[in-house]
Design an enzyme around this catalytic site. Structure first.
Site, PDB file in Angstrom:
ATOM      1  CB  THR A  15      -0.903   0.005   1.258  1.00 38.50           C
ATOM      2  OG1 THR A  15      -1.514  -1.269   1.353  1.00 38.50           O
ATOM      3  CG2 THR A  15      -1.953   1.077   1.211  1.00 38.50           C
ATOM      4  CE  LYS A 108       2.227   0.019  12.604  1.00 33.37           C
ATOM      5  NZ  LYS A 108       1.278   0.339  11.580  1.00 33.37           N
ATOM      6  CB  VAL A 135       4.080   8.009  15.009  1.00 32.20           C
ATOM      7  CG1 VAL A 135       3.002   8.465  15.990  1.00 32.20           C
ATOM      8  CG2 VAL A 135       5.084   7.114  15.713  1.00 32.20           C
ATOM      9  N   GLY A 137       0.753   7.917  10.407  1.00 36.18           N
ATOM     10  CA  GLY A 137       0.806   7.978   8.935  1.00 36.18           C
ATOM     11  C   GLY A 137       1.108   9.338   8.335  1.00 36.18           C
ATOM     12  N   GLY A 190      -8.700  -1.266   4.247  1.00 38.36           N
ATOM     13  CA  GLY A 190      -7.236  -1.394   4.206  1.00 38.36           C
ATOM     14  C   GLY A 190      -6.496  -0.709   5.345  1.00 38.36           C
ATOM     15  CD  GLU A 193      -0.658  -2.722  11.391  1.00 41.78           C
ATOM     16  OE1 GLU A 193       0.425  -3.236  11.144  1.00 41.78           O
ATOM     17  OE2 GLU A 193      -0.975  -1.598  10.980  1.00 41.78           O
ATOM     18  CE  LYS A 208       0.481   3.517  14.407  1.00 45.44           C
ATOM     19  NZ  LYS A 208      -0.881   3.264  13.921  1.00 45.44           N
TER      20      LYS A 208
HETATM   21  N1  HSE Z   1      -3.260  -0.455  11.388  1.00 41.01           N
HETATM   22  C1  HSE Z   1      -2.819   0.882  11.540  1.00 41.01           C
HETATM   23  C2  HSE Z   1      -4.003   1.752  11.924  1.00 41.01           C
HETATM   24  C3  HSE Z   1      -2.195   1.371  10.241  1.00 41.01           C
HETATM   25  O1  HSE Z   1      -5.142   1.258  11.842  1.00 41.01           O
HETATM   26  O2  HSE Z   1      -3.825   2.879  12.340  1.00 41.01           O
HETATM   27  C4  HSE Z   1      -1.382   2.619  10.375  1.00 41.01           C
HETATM   28  O3  HSE Z   1      -0.324   2.486  11.290  1.00 41.01           O
END
Ligand code: HSE
Length: 424
Positions: A15, A108, A135, A137, A190, A193, A208
């Protein structure tokens, strides 16, 4: 004279990896003007070369199946690690640093676990190791903490730093979705994890918070220093009661300073509807900071997704290009360092939400009040949901809370349903 070129190799074209070449192309002019360099992807490491062929052709880079094709290539300046997971990524990054490549990562889990080892190695090798995307995104929070807030004394960091659980809680509260429906929706979009346990059990948010605590206070903590509670056990009854009292439930990562010690936790908490964090919905993330000089500030944005996360990765590449131009190398992402000190239960203070089943009706109310008084916890509001009762308190220490919970356990007639922290 033609511009110098920074040659990049990307590990993993999932992604985020997909978004990096797109942004480098889309923002090419601005990037070249800012860095006085060209940044190009020369190679990408992928498991299956056939699957990513079209992408490689579109952006003119070579697909390679072996990390050696990258670390042994003297032309590659920077390695961008986007494969995720801990062990394999750690090996690849160490190989890249040992080969004197700069490294950018969005990982992370890895940085929260082995950040110190990798930072030390990067410093020794005189290269840069950046991980803004790890952290929240697309929110530029790490550079903000290490640079823009470097003149300030931070004492509280509250974060909604997991998009999956925030999306789930929003769907459950606003649309009446069940837990399973909400999780399926987050997976389809999406955000989740590969193993969504890390999301729903608070582990992703805890990773994070490890990194945020390092940047806010200079303290290196580990997952073992964090109390972690996910959203699995959150009951719809508590969500409804909170709503009627003007609160929403959020999975909050908090890292707070009490005297010189810090307390870091991840748990569902009641956030007052007037609080800035209450309006952070769906997959959006936010980090709310309290500091001595600025006061309150909040950083809001998408915490996941291809382009937002890739934008943070490319910002790290730009910072590296600028460092290369100015020959500023080997300086850690965060240079603030202090010895780790954890706050004690007597120092940690919270406001609490207690929810009890009162087995013997109203008769027990006075006894409940006296148990609170004995633990020196002041009641702010007591609401009768016969045969249940909810109590909101003023701030009291974690020590007093534990003392109270012990006394309630040994007193017949009460059953504790839940207890949560409150952020007003
Ligand atoms: N799985 C994480 C979330 C992705 O839902 O925030 C971004 O770190």
């Amino acid at each position: 004279m033609s511009k110098r070129t920074l040659k990049v190799a990307v590990l993993g074209l999932g992604t985020v990896g997909f978004g990096v070449p797109a942004i480098l192309q889309e923002q090419k002019d601005k990037i070249e003007q800012t860095t006085e360099m060209k940044i190009v992807i020369a190679k990408a490491l992928v498991r299956d070369v056939e699957v990513k062929k079209a992408l490689a052709q579109k952006y003119h880079f070579q697909l390679v199946p072996d990390i050696k094709d990258i670390v042994q290539d003297p032309e590659i300046d920077v390695v961008v690690e986007l494969i995720g997971g801990i062990e394999q990524a750690r090996v690849f990054i160490k190989e890249a640093l040992n080969a004197c490549k700069h490294v950018v990562s969005a990982n992370k889990d890895l940085i929260a676990t082995y950040g110190e080892e990798l930072t030390t190695l990067a410093k020794k090798q005189n290269v840069n190791f950046y991980y803004e995307a790890a952290v929240a995104g697309g929110i530029p929070i790490l550079r903000t903490l290490s640079s823009s807030l470097s003149a300030d004394g931070i004492y509280e960091v509250l974060g909604i730093v997991n998009g999956t659980t925030n999306h789930m809680l929003t769907q459950m509260m606003q649309k009446g979705a069940t837990y399973d429906e909400a999780l399926t929706s987050a997976q389809k979009l999406g955000f989740a994890e590969a193993n969504p346990t890390n999301d729903v059990d608070g582990i992703d948010a805890a990773y994070k918070m490890v990194i945020l605590s390092d940047f806010a206070y200079g303290m290196k903590i580990s997952l073992d220093d964090i109390k972690i509670q996910g959203i699995r056990m959150l009951q719809s009854q508590d969500v409804k009661i909170a709503d009627s009292l003007d609160y929403v439930f959020k999975l909050i990562g908090y890292s707070r300073k009490f005297d010189e010690g810090i307390d870091v936790a991840v748990a569902p908490a009641l956030v007052h509807k007037n609080h800035q964090l209450a309006n952070v919905n769906n997959e959006m993330n936010a980090v709310f900071v309290k500091s001595a000089e600025i006061g309150e500030s909040m950083y809001y944005g998408p915490g996941a997704g291809s382009l937002p996360t890739a934008a943070s990765v490319v910002a790290d590449l730009i910072a590296i290009a600028q460092n290369v131009q100015h020959e500023v190398l080997g300086i850690p992402f965060n240079t603030y360092k202090k010895a780790k000190k954890l706050a004690t239960d007597s120092q940690i203070r919270n406001q609490y939400y207690f929810h009890f089943e009162v087995l013997d009706g109203k008769k027990q109310f006075e006894q409940l009040k006296s148990l609170f008084a004995k633990a020196q916890i002041k009641i702010k509001q007591m609401i009768d949901y016969d045969p249940q009762v909810v109590v909101l308190t003023y701030a009291a220490s974690a020590k007093r809370k534990k003392q109270f919970l012990k006394s309630i356990e040994s007193t017949p007639g009460f059953e504790l349903i839940s207890v949560y922290n409150i952020f007003d």
